[in-house]
Enzyme design. Structure first.
Site, PDB file in Angstrom:
ATOM      1  N   GLY A  18       0.822  -1.204   0.000  1.00  0.00           N
ATOM      2  CA  GLY A  18       0.000   0.000   0.000  1.00  0.00           C
ATOM      3  C   GLY A  18       0.858   1.256   0.000  1.00  0.00           C
ATOM      4  N   SER A  19       0.464   2.237   0.799  1.00  0.00           N
ATOM      5  CA  SER A  19       1.093   3.566   0.725  1.00  0.00           C
ATOM      6  C   SER A  19       2.546   3.606   1.187  1.00  0.00           C
ATOM      7  CB  SER A  19       0.276   4.570   1.533  1.00  0.00           C
ATOM      8  OG  SER A  19      -0.997   4.744   0.932  1.00  0.00           O
ATOM      9  N   THR A  20       3.011   2.595   1.943  1.00  0.00           N
ATOM     10  CA  THR A  20       4.426   2.590   2.331  1.00  0.00           C
ATOM     11  C   THR A  20       5.324   2.403   1.110  1.00  0.00           C
ATOM     12  OG1 THR A  20       4.307   0.222   2.832  1.00  0.00           O
ATOM     13  CG2 THR A  20       4.046   1.756   4.680  1.00  0.00           C
ATOM     14  N   PHE A  21       4.738   2.069  -0.037  1.00  0.00           N
ATOM     15  CA  PHE A  21       5.498   1.897  -1.270  1.00  0.00           C
ATOM     16  C   PHE A  21       5.685   3.216  -2.028  1.00  0.00           C
ATOM     17  CE2 PHE A  21       6.373   0.248  -5.544  1.00  0.00           C
ATOM     18  CZ  PHE A  21       7.235  -0.803  -5.260  1.00  0.00           C
ATOM     19  N   LYS A  22       4.876   4.202  -1.708  1.00  0.00           N
ATOM     20  CA  LYS A  22       4.875   5.455  -2.484  1.00  0.00           C
ATOM     21  C   LYS A  22       6.225   6.174  -2.515  1.00  0.00           C
ATOM     22  CE  LYS A  22      -0.097   6.184  -1.878  1.00  0.00           C
ATOM     23  NZ  LYS A  22      -1.162   6.924  -1.165  1.00  0.00           N
TER      24      LYS A  22
END
Length: 556
Positions: free
Chosen positions: A286-290
């Protein structure tokens, strides 16, 4: 008449004597010629025994020398049932020493046709000695050792287990079994008629196993597991994992899992608790990949920190319409604000500027899609979609951490590259083996120092006012990090679940010159909260609040 009868009796007795003498002579000849070799071997076996001498298994300690796994003297207690004259009395005496039910021991001792039976394995040496003192014929003890874990619950999934045969089965005990186990010796013992040893010779001496000193710190590990336990009580998730690392060396200072298991009593623990989730659990980040999408775009000069984007409430990518986690209207945000506020629409637009081919290259450059190489068995590779399998909507999913999967240790390793100035290193768990230092790998540069600094600066905004983890604060320290809240994929339908989530947080401190990296992942939190900023970020704060002063890292 009487003389004749007497002569007949004497003749009969002589005949019987001759027959018995002939039988005895025949028996002697048969034993001396036909069975000579077998009897000689049997006699030698009764007088001479070959005994395995178990090697001392190496000790495992933490970075400060705290013992985490040790080997203690023990013995296997066995029986030759047909030699035990009074099984009931023997069972009554043995049961309390072997800590086994009396009925269980009696059943083994009454199997008279059996030539051998183990009564108990790995009995502590003190109790095994008491068994010897009983002097029960047919009961024997064989020296061995038993593996013990002095801290019981601490890092149980990392350390692993050893089986009854002395071989490592899981964790570091399995990964380094040959090195830890050493080589068993061989002892020849000659006994006299009373059973006393009259000659002992060691044709092959036992070689002790090597000791291992880990990079783990027992103090930090213990605190991490306590904090994960609090998450377990509050949110009752399926599981949780935290990794604490020195981003400059790749040294893993703590690797905790919940539920905890007692390494000295694994019998009642479910298989899901025994596994090390940090290396074996695969999930969509999820957003930890951004930050990796943004880092690639910065490196390719597609954006800068201040590049302004006019963001609609939703974005259409092929057949998919993607919005934000919370509804909003039209806004204008910079690259830095997009990351701080975790905008899906903004990150997708950055990914579109980067393009599919370059995006794929940067994902792999950060180490996703392959094992990190950490010193643990069974590490999963995660899943990165091959470029030729991209669909029209892939660049709507992938830049925001959907459609690819990672392990917690992969994510920690990739964040360490941002924290340390752009170098991706293999996570290190072994500091010394048999007293010799195991050097950290040099790693490879994946992004420039400038790009790493810019991303770190952007991630400060996550814990600042208006960020997704604005409540995370530690007085005197600047922090940076990223929240993540990802829908899990329903295995039956292949669609994203609307009730099951992964809550996560990855961050470091001090933000301008990171010396500590912490990632937290919570699988399916309950209790009415699903967001990484609410579930995982406070755990990051608690771990950092303990570890920073504990490691002597000054406020800044």
């Amino acid at each position: 008449m009487d003389g004749t009868l007497s002569q007949r009796r004497i003749g009969l007795l002589f005949l019987v004597f001759c027959v018995l003498f002939a039988a005895a002579a025949g028996r002697a000849a048969w034993l001396g010629v036909v069975k000579a070799d077998d009897l000689k071997a049997a006699a030698a076996t009764q007088q001479r025994a070959q005994v395995d001498v178990p090697a001392h298994r190496g000790t495992i300690t933490d970075r400060r020398g705290v013992e985490l796994a040790v080997s203690q003297p023990a013995a296997d207690v066995s029986a030759t049932p047909y030699l035990v004259k009074d099984p009931a009395a023997a069972a009554a005496k043995l049961a309390p020493l072997l800590e086994r039910p009396e009925g269980e021991i009696l059943r083994k001792l009454t199997q008279r046709e059996s030539g051998f039976a183990y009564l108990a394995r790995k009995v502590p040496a003190t109790r095994a000695h008491k068994v010897d003192l009983l002097g029960i014929e047919g009961i024997d003890t064989t020296p061995t050792s038993r593996r013990e874990y002095p801290r019981d619950w601490l890092a149980a999934q990392v350390l692993g287990t050893v089986g009854t045969e002395g071989k490592g089965l899981t964790g570091l005990e399995y990964r380094y079994d040959q090195r830890l186990r050493g080589r068993d010796g061989r002892r020849s013992v000659v006994r006299d008629a009373t059973g006393e040893a009259i000659n002992i010779r060691d044709p092959r001496r036992a070689l002790p196993g090597s000791d291992l000193q880990l990079t783990l710190d027992a103090g930090i590990q213990d605190r991490v597991e306590e904090i994960l336990g609090d998450i377990g009580k509050t949110y009752r998730p399926k599981g949780a994992t935290a990794v604490v690392m020195d981003p400059h060396t790749g040294d893993v200072l703590a690797l905790g899992n919940w539920p905890r298991v007692n390494a000295n009593d694994l019998g009642g623990a479910p298989a899901s608790a025994i596994q090390n989730r940090a290396t074996s659990f695969v999930y969509e980040p999820g957003s930890t990949f951004k930050p990796f999408t943004v880092a690639g775009a910065l490196e390719e000069r597609e954006v800068t920190e201040d590049t302004m984007f006019n963001l609609p409430p939703q974005i259409q990518v092929a057949d998919r319409t993607i919005g934000e986690s919370h509804a909003r209207g039209y806004v204008s945000l910079t690259t830095s604000q997009i990351l701080a506020q975790s905008s899906n629409v903004g990150t997708i637009m950055i990914g579109q500027r980067l393009g599919a081919k370059k995006f794929d290259s940067w994902v792999r450059r950060f180490g996703f899609g392959k094992p990190t190489g950490i010193d643990l068995p069974g590490e999963e590779s995660g899943l990165v979609l091959p470029l030729d399998k991209y669909s029209g909507s892939s660049m709507g999913n992938l830049p925001i951490g959907q459609g690819e999967s990672v392990t917690p240790i992969q994510l920690a390793s990739a964040y360490a590259a941002i924290a340390n100035g752009g170098v991706l290193r293999k996570p290190r768990l072994i500091a010394k083996a048999n007293g010799k230092t195991v050097r950290a790998t040099r790693g490879k540069r994946v992004i420039s120092e400038q790009t790493a600094k810019e991303v770190r600066d952007m991630l400060k905004g996550v814990v600042a006012a208006g960020g997704t983890a604005s409540e995370v604060q530690i007085e005197g320290y600047t922090l940076a990090g990223k929240t993540g809240t990802a829908n899990k994929v329903d295995a039956e339908t292949g669609t994203y679940s609307k009730s099951r989530y992964i809550a996560s947080f990855a961050g470091f401190a001090p933000a301008d010159d990171p010396e500590l990296l912490i990632t937290v992942m919570v699988d399916e939190p309950g209790g009415g909260s699903i967001y990484g900023g609410e579930v995982a970020a406070p755990a990051f704060e608690d771990i950092a609040r303990f570890a920073l002063p504990y490691l002597g890292i000054a406020p800044k």
